[in-house]
Design a protein around this motif. Sequence first.
Motif, PDB file in Angstrom:
ATOM      1  N   ASN A  22      31.920   6.877  51.041  1.00 38.58           N
ATOM      2  CA  ASN A  22      31.188   5.703  51.549  1.00 38.58           C
ATOM      3  C   ASN A  22      30.863   5.771  53.035  1.00 38.58           C
ATOM      4  O   ASN A  22      29.925   5.132  53.484  1.00 38.58           O
ATOM      5  N   ILE A  23      31.670   6.483  53.797  1.00 36.60           N
ATOM      6  CA  ILE A  23      31.439   6.523  55.246  1.00 36.60           C
ATOM      7  C   ILE A  23      30.968   7.907  55.681  1.00 36.60           C
ATOM      8  O   ILE A  23      30.043   8.037  56.474  1.00 36.60           O
ATOM      9  N   GLY A  24      31.620   8.934  55.188  1.00 35.91           N
ATOM     10  CA  GLY A  24      31.186  10.284  55.524  1.00 35.91           C
ATOM     11  C   GLY A  24      31.602  10.728  56.907  1.00 35.91           C
ATOM     12  O   GLY A  24      31.133  11.766  57.396  1.00 35.91           O
ATOM     13  N   LYS A  25      32.431   9.938  57.550  1.00 40.28           N
ATOM     14  CA  LYS A  25      32.998  10.326  58.844  1.00 40.28           C
ATOM     15  C   LYS A  25      34.497  10.109  58.752  1.00 40.28           C
ATOM     16  O   LYS A  25      34.964   9.193  58.072  1.00 40.28           O
ATOM     17  N   ARG A  26      35.236  10.916  59.497  1.00 46.18           N
ATOM     18  CA  ARG A  26      36.674  10.720  59.524  1.00 46.18           C
ATOM     19  C   ARG A  26      36.963   9.560  60.483  1.00 46.18           C
ATOM     20  O   ARG A  26      36.488   9.572  61.621  1.00 46.18           O
ATOM     21  N   PRO A  27      37.727   8.560  60.029  1.00 45.33           N
ATOM     22  CA  PRO A  27      38.025   7.445  60.939  1.00 45.33           C
ATOM     23  C   PRO A  27      38.818   7.936  62.156  1.00 45.33           C
ATOM     24  O   PRO A  27      39.455   8.986  62.112  1.00 45.33           O
ATOM     25  N   VAL A  28      38.758   7.153  63.224  1.00 45.94           N
ATOM     26  CA  VAL A  28      39.603   7.451  64.384  1.00 45.94           C
ATOM     27  C   VAL A  28      40.806   6.517  64.441  1.00 45.94           C
ATOM     28  O   VAL A  28      41.777   6.794  65.138  1.00 45.94           O
ATOM     29  N   ALA A  29      40.749   5.429  63.700  1.00 44.82           N
ATOM     30  CA  ALA A  29      41.877   4.494  63.687  1.00 44.82           C
ATOM     31  C   ALA A  29      42.068   3.966  62.271  1.00 44.82           C
ATOM     32  O   ALA A  29      41.096   3.653  61.585  1.00 44.82           O
ATOM     33  N   ALA A  30      43.338   3.892  61.836  1.00 47.48           N
ATOM     34  CA  ALA A  30      43.619   3.418  60.480  1.00 47.48           C
ATOM     35  C   ALA A  30      44.822   2.483  60.495  1.00 47.48           C
ATOM     36  O   ALA A  30      45.792   2.713  61.227  1.00 47.48           O
ATOM     37  N   PHE A  31      44.747   1.463  59.646  1.00 50.92           N
ATOM     38  CA  PHE A  31      45.716   0.381  59.656  1.00 50.92           C
ATOM     39  C   PHE A  31      46.163   0.086  58.231  1.00 50.92           C
ATOM     40  O   PHE A  31      45.322  -0.148  57.359  1.00 50.92           O
ATOM     41  N   GLY A  32      47.465   0.090  58.003  1.00 53.03           N
ATOM     42  CA  GLY A  32      47.964  -0.167  56.667  1.00 53.03           C
ATOM     43  C   GLY A  32      49.321  -0.826  56.705  1.00 53.03           C
ATOM     44  O   GLY A  32      49.810  -1.248  57.766  1.00 53.03           O
ATOM     45  N   ASN A  33      49.944  -0.942  55.533  1.00 57.86           N
ATOM     46  CA  ASN A  33      51.297  -1.495  55.495  1.00 57.86           C
ATOM     47  C   ASN A  33      52.184  -0.814  54.471  1.00 57.86           C
ATOM     48  O   ASN A  33      53.328  -1.203  54.326  1.00 57.86           O
ATOM     49  N   SER A  34      51.649   0.177  53.744  1.00 61.13           N
ATOM     50  CA  SER A  34      52.466   0.735  52.667  1.00 61.13           C
ATOM     51  C   SER A  34      52.239   2.228  52.504  1.00 61.13           C
ATOM     52  O   SER A  34      51.335   2.807  53.117  1.00 61.13           O
ATOM     53  N   ASP A  35      53.039   2.825  51.639  1.00 57.80           N
ATOM     54  CA  ASP A  35      52.860   4.246  51.332  1.00 57.80           C
ATOM     55  C   ASP A  35      51.482   4.508  50.715  1.00 57.80           C
ATOM     56  O   ASP A  35      50.963   5.620  50.811  1.00 57.80           O
TER      57      ASP A  35
END
Lengths: 323, 323
Positions: free
Chosen positions: B237-250
Motif C-alpha cells: 500500500n505504501i511502497g516505502k519503508r517507514p521511518v517511524a513505527a508505533f505499536g503495543n504488541s508482538d
Amino acid sequence: MHKILLTLSLLLTLSLHATENLPSWNEGTSKQSIINYVQTVTKKGTADFIPVKDRIATFDNDGTLWGEQPLYFQVIFAMDRVKALASEHPEWKTTEPFKSVLADDMHGVMKSGVKGLLQIVNVTHSGLDVETFKSEVKEWLKTAKHPTLNRPYTDLIYQPMMELIQYLEANDFKVYIVSGGGIDFMRAFVPKMYGIPEEHIIGSSGKVHYKDGKIMKDDEIYFIDDKETKPLAIYRNIGKRPVAAFGNSDGDFAMMEYTEANDKYKTFQLYVHHTDDKREVAYDRKSHIGKLDKGLDYALKNNWTLVDMKNEWKVIYPFELNQ
Amino acid sequence: MHKILLTLSLLLTLSLHATENLPSWNEGTSKQSIINYVQTVTKKGTADFIPVKDRIATFDNDGTLWGEQPLYFQVIFAMDRVKALASEHPEWKTTEPFKSVLADDMHGVMKSGVKGLLQIVNVTHSGLDVETFKSEVKEWLKTAKHPTLNRPYTDLIYQPMMELIQYLEANDFKVYIVSGGGIDFMRAFVPKMYGIPEEHIIGSSGKVHYKDGKIMKDDEIYFIDDKETKPLAIYRNIGKRPVAAFGNSDGDFAMMEYTEANDKYKTFQLYVHHTDDKREVAYDRKSHIGKLDKGLDYALKNNWTLVDMKNEWKVIYPFELNQ
C-alpha cells in the motif's frame, strides 16, 4: 478608468491562466471539458464543490500515461531479463515459452498465451528483494530501447497527460495510478518521471514474503489489477470512490464506471483514444493490446471525454517539445 | 540589551514550543525521545534530515491508538451483530460459535478459537456493500458501550497518541494505520476520530467483488494484517519503508523491525506499554490480547522507546481533559 483597468487585469489573468494549463493540448472539446470540470468542482460555495479530501483521481498507466505498443513495456523487460538470466537456466533453451524468447520468436511467445506470459513474468520477477528488483528495472530503463522508435521507454510518456496530472495536483486532487502493470516495475520510474509517489501507485503484484527486514519476491501472481478488479484495488488501497478516472481501454471500464457511480459528487471520465497512426499507433476495437470497444461505445453514448490524440495533442512525447 | 532580548525571545519560543506539543505527556524519557527524533530528522541541512516525501510513520491501532480489552472492539461489534441478525438465522440458536454468542457465554465463544472468531467475523461482515457496512458500524458506535467502562468505544481512544499523530503531521509526516483490524470497520470512525484519511488506513480485509458500481463484501477472509504480514501490507500500500513505527504488541514487532532495517534514514520505534491497572488495564507478556513479550525484550535491549502509560501519560482518554 478604474473599471477598465480591472477588466484588463482580469482578461490578463484569464489569458495567462489559459496559456498556463495544459499547454500541449489543442483548444477543443477535451481540453475544455477537463478545465470545465476542474473549475466547477473546485469552486467553493457552489453545489458541485468537492472538498479537497475527496478529490481522488485515478489513472491507468499503459496506453494512458505512456505507450503500450507493440507490447506492454514490462513484458519486453521480462523478455530481456529472460535473456540476461539464461546462462543460469540452461533448461530454458529447450522449454517454452523461454525457448521462443531466447530465439526472438515473438510469434512463438504469443502462442504460449497468457499462461506463457505469466510464466515469463513470474520467473523474471522473483527470487530477489523488491529493492534489488527495482534497481534492476532502473538499470534496464537506462539502456533498453523501444523496438521501432529506438528511444528509451521513459521517453515514451505522454506529455499532455503529464500536464493533466500537474493540473489536477495544482487543484488539490490526489492522483493515483491504478494499472495492470506491476507495482515494483512502476515504482522504479513513476515517482521520478511522473512526480507521483510510491504510495499512490496501485497495480498488479506478485506474492511476497518477509525475511530479515526485507520483502522478498516469490514466483507467483498475487493480484492482477485489471477490469473488475480495479475497483477492488481502489477500495483496498484508497477506500474512497474516485471522482475522476482516466483510461484508454476496456480494462479501465470498470474503474471508470465505478467512478461514475459516485452518488455524492459530480464525476469525470476520460478515455485516451489512440487515433494517431503517424506519431504513435492508431488502435482501438480490434487491438490485442489496449482494446477499446465496449468502453468506446459507452463513452460515445454517455458523453465521456474521448481524447482524439491525433487532433487534440500538439505533441505526444516530452522530447518533441525540444524539437 | 539586544542580546538579552534575543535570548528572552528564544526562551519564550522554546517554552511555547514545549507547552504546545504533546500536552498530555508528562516530561520524561518517552516525550523527550519523540521530540528529539522529530527535531533531528526535520532539520534541513543536517546528516539526519529526512525529505518530506519519505517521512512515513505507521501506527498499529488496537492497543496503540485505542483500547483492546477485554476483547478487540471489532469482535464485540461482530458479536452484537450476530444478535442483531439472529432472527434471520434460526440455525444459530443451535450452532457454535453463534449459540454461545447468543447466550452471552464468552467462555463458549473463546472455546471456538480463532476458527470460531473468524466464522463470526465472516458472517457478520458480509452480504452487503462496503458503504452500507460502514453505516452499520457507525450506527453501532453511536449506541454501543464498553462492557466495564460503560462508555462509547470512540471515547476510548488514547489522547496522548492523538497528540503524537498531530505532532508528526505538523512536521510533515504521512501517518498511516497498519492494523489487524478490518479496513471497513476502521474507515467507519478513524477519519473522523483521528483525522487520518481512508487512504491511509491499512488493515485486514475480507474478499470482495465488484457489482453494478458497488464493492460487495464476501463471506471469506482475504488478508490478515498481523505480524510478518504487516511489512507486506506496507510494501503493497505504501511502497516505502517507514521511518517511524508505533505499536503495543508482538503483532507489531515485524513492522517495527522492518522500519528499523531502513538503511537510508534514522528511524524511530515506540511501544505503548500497558502499565496502568487503575486508569486502564495492565498487561504485557501473558495477555491473550495484545501480548507483548518478545517485543518487550527487544525494545529493552535495543533502546526502543517504551511508553509507561501509568507514569508518562497525564490522561489516557480525551474525556478526562474535561473533568
